[in-house]
Scaffold this active site. Structure first.
Site, mmCIF file in Angstrom:
data_model
loop_
_atom_site.group_PDB
_atom_site.id
_atom_site.type_symbol
_atom_site.label_atom_id
_atom_site.label_comp_id
_atom_site.label_asym_id
_atom_site.label_seq_id
_atom_site.Cartn_x
_atom_site.Cartn_y
_atom_site.Cartn_z
ATOM 1 N N ALA A 87 55.016 -33.954 -40.655
ATOM 2 C CA ALA A 87 55.408 -33.724 -42.110
ATOM 3 C C ALA A 87 55.942 -32.367 -42.304
ATOM 4 O O ALA A 87 55.262 -31.290 -41.881
ATOM 5 C CB ALA A 87 54.465 -34.338 -43.124
ATOM 6 N N SER A 114 59.480 -37.224 -38.815
ATOM 7 C CA SER A 114 58.354 -37.727 -40.071
ATOM 8 C C SER A 114 59.288 -38.495 -41.156
ATOM 9 O O SER A 114 60.111 -37.880 -41.786
ATOM 10 C CB SER A 114 57.634 -36.713 -40.593
ATOM 11 O OG SER A 114 56.606 -37.321 -41.348
ATOM 12 N N TYR A 137 56.105 -45.102 -42.314
ATOM 13 C CA TYR A 137 54.854 -45.883 -42.623
ATOM 14 C C TYR A 137 55.235 -47.242 -43.325
ATOM 15 O O TYR A 137 56.100 -47.209 -44.055
ATOM 16 C CB TYR A 137 54.031 -44.955 -43.759
ATOM 17 C CG TYR A 137 53.483 -43.428 -43.131
ATOM 18 C CD1 TYR A 137 52.376 -43.725 -42.113
ATOM 19 C CD2 TYR A 137 54.020 -42.616 -43.348
ATOM 20 C CE1 TYR A 137 51.895 -42.606 -41.548
ATOM 21 C CE2 TYR A 137 53.531 -41.410 -42.805
ATOM 22 C CZ TYR A 137 52.623 -41.482 -42.023
ATOM 23 O OH TYR A 137 51.778 -40.205 -41.330
ATOM 24 N N THR A 163 54.224 -45.483 -37.577
ATOM 25 C CA THR A 163 52.707 -45.165 -37.463
ATOM 26 C C THR A 163 51.795 -46.125 -38.258
ATOM 27 O O THR A 163 51.951 -46.185 -39.636
ATOM 28 C CB THR A 163 52.701 -43.817 -38.238
ATOM 29 O OG1 THR A 163 53.657 -43.150 -37.568
ATOM 30 C CG2 THR A 163 51.068 -43.161 -38.214
ATOM 31 N N LYS A 236 53.055 -46.265 -33.175
ATOM 32 C CA LYS A 236 52.291 -45.194 -33.020
ATOM 33 C C LYS A 236 50.957 -45.180 -33.469
ATOM 34 O O LYS A 236 50.765 -45.760 -35.083
ATOM 35 C CB LYS A 236 53.066 -44.138 -33.614
ATOM 36 C CG LYS A 236 52.122 -42.837 -33.469
ATOM 37 C CD LYS A 236 53.463 -41.582 -33.910
ATOM 38 C CE LYS A 236 52.393 -40.242 -33.785
ATOM 39 N NZ LYS A 236 51.467 -39.817 -35.127
ATOM 40 N N HIS A 260 46.591 -39.429 -34.118
ATOM 41 C CA HIS A 260 47.132 -38.763 -35.057
ATOM 42 C C HIS A 260 46.665 -37.166 -34.994
ATOM 43 O O HIS A 260 46.432 -36.626 -35.907
ATOM 44 C CB HIS A 260 46.724 -39.298 -36.490
ATOM 45 C CG HIS A 260 47.904 -39.334 -37.498
ATOM 46 N ND1 HIS A 260 48.731 -40.221 -37.971
ATOM 47 C CD2 HIS A 260 48.296 -38.211 -38.317
ATOM 48 C CE1 HIS A 260 49.391 -40.047 -39.004
ATOM 49 N NE2 HIS A 260 49.312 -38.570 -39.125
ATOM 50 N N ASP A 291 50.260 -39.036 -26.913
ATOM 51 C CA ASP A 291 50.368 -37.659 -27.851
ATOM 52 C C ASP A 291 48.838 -37.100 -28.137
ATOM 53 O O ASP A 291 47.933 -38.099 -28.208
ATOM 54 C CB ASP A 291 51.046 -37.468 -29.112
ATOM 55 C CG ASP A 291 50.656 -38.070 -30.370
ATOM 56 O OD1 ASP A 291 49.164 -38.582 -30.325
ATOM 57 O OD2 ASP A 291 51.429 -38.256 -31.398
ATOM 58 N N ARG A 295 49.144 -29.546 -24.099
ATOM 59 C CA ARG A 295 49.387 -28.234 -24.134
ATOM 60 C C ARG A 295 49.949 -27.505 -22.809
ATOM 61 O O ARG A 295 50.294 -26.292 -23.109
ATOM 62 C CB ARG A 295 47.913 -27.270 -24.399
ATOM 63 C CG ARG A 295 47.372 -27.780 -25.662
ATOM 64 C CD ARG A 295 48.340 -27.530 -27.062
ATOM 65 N NE ARG A 295 47.714 -28.062 -28.196
ATOM 66 C CZ ARG A 295 47.852 -29.103 -28.855
ATOM 67 N NH1 ARG A 295 48.833 -30.020 -28.255
ATOM 68 N NH2 ARG A 295 47.363 -29.593 -29.963
HETATM 69 C C1 LIG Z 1 51.075 -30.889 -39.518
HETATM 70 C C2 LIG Z 1 51.105 -32.158 -39.205
HETATM 71 C C3 LIG Z 1 51.699 -33.380 -39.707
HETATM 72 C C4 LIG Z 1 51.627 -34.476 -39.088
HETATM 73 N N1 LIG Z 1 52.553 -35.507 -39.971
HETATM 74 C C5 LIG Z 1 52.496 -36.657 -39.396
HETATM 75 C C6 LIG Z 1 53.374 -37.506 -39.845
HETATM 76 O O1 LIG Z 1 54.155 -37.233 -40.725
HETATM 77 N N2 LIG Z 1 53.610 -38.850 -39.227
HETATM 78 C C7 LIG Z 1 52.809 -39.152 -38.025
HETATM 79 O O2 LIG Z 1 53.078 -40.429 -37.789
HETATM 80 N N3 LIG Z 1 52.057 -38.475 -37.544
HETATM 81 C C8 LIG Z 1 52.101 -36.907 -38.039
HETATM 82 N N4 LIG Z 1 51.212 -36.118 -37.328
HETATM 83 C C9 LIG Z 1 50.466 -36.595 -36.131
HETATM 84 C C10 LIG Z 1 51.351 -35.856 -34.902
HETATM 85 O O3 LIG Z 1 52.482 -37.133 -34.833
HETATM 86 C C11 LIG Z 1 50.799 -36.104 -33.476
HETATM 87 O O4 LIG Z 1 50.196 -37.438 -33.476
HETATM 88 C C12 LIG Z 1 49.680 -35.206 -33.183
HETATM 89 O O5 LIG Z 1 50.057 -33.821 -34.111
HETATM 90 C C13 LIG Z 1 49.707 -35.122 -31.942
HETATM 91 O O6 LIG Z 1 48.665 -34.085 -31.433
HETATM 92 P P1 LIG Z 1 48.668 -32.401 -31.103
HETATM 93 O O7 LIG Z 1 49.064 -31.888 -32.517
HETATM 94 O O8 LIG Z 1 47.243 -32.087 -30.726
HETATM 95 O O9 LIG Z 1 49.821 -32.388 -30.163
HETATM 96 C C14 LIG Z 1 51.179 -35.097 -37.922
HETATM 97 C C15 LIG Z 1 50.469 -33.674 -37.100
HETATM 98 C C16 LIG Z 1 50.260 -32.624 -37.747
HETATM 99 C C17 LIG Z 1 49.532 -31.364 -36.986
#
Ligand SMILES: Cc1cc2nc3c(=O)[nH]c(=O)nc-3n(C[C@H](O)[C@H](O)[C@H](O)COP(=O)(O)O)c2cc1C
Length: 363
Positions: A87, A114, A137, A163, A236, A260, A291, A295
């Site tokens: 987001a 997102s 969502y 998600t 997801k 997440h 995910d 890294r």
């Molecule tokens: C700042 C932030 C915002 C996120 N917003 C969403 C979102 O809007 N929708 C969603 O499905 N996942 C969201 N996620 C989860 C990511 O899609 C993902 O699953 C996760 O960041 C992966 O892990 P990593 O940051 O360790 O690579 C968000 C993650 C972060 C860090």
């Protein structure tokens, strides 16, 4: 702190971007990006679990002419690395998701946008050259969900990613302590706020069960959505073999193993730990993506070795965006891709199809 227009020589891995991003972002944006739920056990474990897995190595294999290309849902992709949906990219860069899409496209990476994007889908699509997916969502207002899906279809998106692991916001204690709030000029511009006000709860009703979860989506909503579009629908937030099987039964084209990024329910296992059992349960019915905590190119390799079709990267992409905009995103993805190529070559794998569990070390 300015956004860089060239990449400093001491940025050679994804973790180097974290240092540069910290110096550029205010505490508010930083805490939103970096925090996880509760004690952040799952957040930490996602990355640490990769470090516990060792590579086997393989010498003198002929990998000349090798490549990282793959077929995924009827498309040829240059490599299996996607940008995860996150987001509010405008918290991290003034051009937000448009800059991320430009950077991802330069390296042929798919990007999942997102539904809480801070730039309009149309503006993002205008900058993108790689495949785009829309993250959704499921909400009680099916009309609003459909409107989003139709926009994705009209913009030629490759698919929809629903998600399912966040029907309520996680208790992110680090954010709560810091008093995080979204700045006035950053908002989810693609979402129409619900018109009907929430019904007040009575004293003996639960905020969670009678409030937040009263209208939370169920498998029926998922089946309904699959029937509404010809686009592939991925789910997801799957973490158990049973839910993966249920997802395919509901018509999902594929599943994404995700917690997440440890942001919703603390105490869940690291995603890489549950991957083998889910791949086994999926029985090839569709691709399994993953995910969380990826890294390094070696992490991508380990995920592929355990059966993932592709991977998604979250926070490091925002570090790169905050540091050097689209250029940073492209450089970060290229760095990860090169690392993957090196690990493949030193493991004797000329293509991603050659990567298997035999390339991991077991005692
Ligand atoms: C700042 C932030 C915002 C996120 N917003 C969403 C979102 O809007 N929708 C969603 O499905 N996942 C969201 N996620 C989860 C990511 O899609 C993902 O699953 C996760 O960041 C992966 O892990 P990593 O940051 O360790 O690579 C968000 C993650 C972060 C860090």
């Amino acid at each position: 702190m300015t956004i860089l227009t060239s990449i400093p020589r001491d940025i050679v891995s994804l973790s180097d971007y974290e240092r540069y991003a910290r110096a550029r972002l205010d505490d508010n944006a930083w805490v939103y990006l970096m925090s996880g739920a509760g004690d952040e056990l799952t957040l930490a474990d996602n990355a640490q679990a990769y470090q516990r897995i060792k590579l086997a190595g393989h010498v003198l294999g002929n990998v000349a002419g090798g490549h990282t290309r793959l077929e995924l849902l009827g498309r040829t992709l240059p490599h299996p690395i996607f940008v995860a949906p996150m987001a509010y990219h405008r918290l991290f860069h003034p051009e937000g998701e448009a800059a991320t899409a430009l950077g991802a496209g330069a390296i042929g990476a798919g990007m999942v946008i997102s539904s809480l994007a801070s730039v309009s889908f149309e503006e993002i699509a205008a900058k993108a050259t790689g495949p785009l997916w829309l993250q959704l969502y499921l909400q009680p207002d099916r009309g609003a969900v459909l409107e989003m899906v139709r926009r994705a279809e009209a913009l030629g998106f490759a698919g929809v990613m629903v998600t399912v692991d966040a029907p309520l916001a996680g208790l992110r204690n680090r954010e709560q302590r810091a008093g995080f709030r979204l700045p006035d000029d950053v908002r989810a511009v693609n979402v129409t706020p619900p018109s009907a006000p929430l019904q007040p709860l009575t004293a003996n009703q639960s905020v969670v069960f009678d409030g937040l979860m009263a209208q939370a989506p169920t498998w029926d909503d998922m089946e309904w959505l699959v029937g509404q579009t010809r686009l592939p629908v991925m789910l997801k937030g799957i973490l158990t073999p049973n839910d993966a099987v249920r997802a395919f039964e509901a018509g999902a084209t594929g599943v994404v193993i995700s917690n997440h990024g440890g942001r919703i329910l603390d105490g869940l296992p690291a995603t890489i730990e549950v991957l083998p059992a889910i791949v086994a349960a999926a029985q090839g019915r569709g691709p399994v993506l993953i995910d969380g905590g990826i890294r390094r190119g070696s992490d991508v390799f380990k995920a592929l070795a355990l059966g993932a079709a592709a991977v998604m990267i979250g926070r490091p992409i925002m570090h790169a965006l905050a540091t050097a905009g689209a250029l940073g995103v492209a450089h970060a993805l290229r760095t990860l891709h090169e690392e993957l190529e090196v690990v493949m070559a030193l493991s004797g794998c000329a293509t991603v199809k050659d990567i298997g569990p035999q390339h991991l070390f077991t005692v």
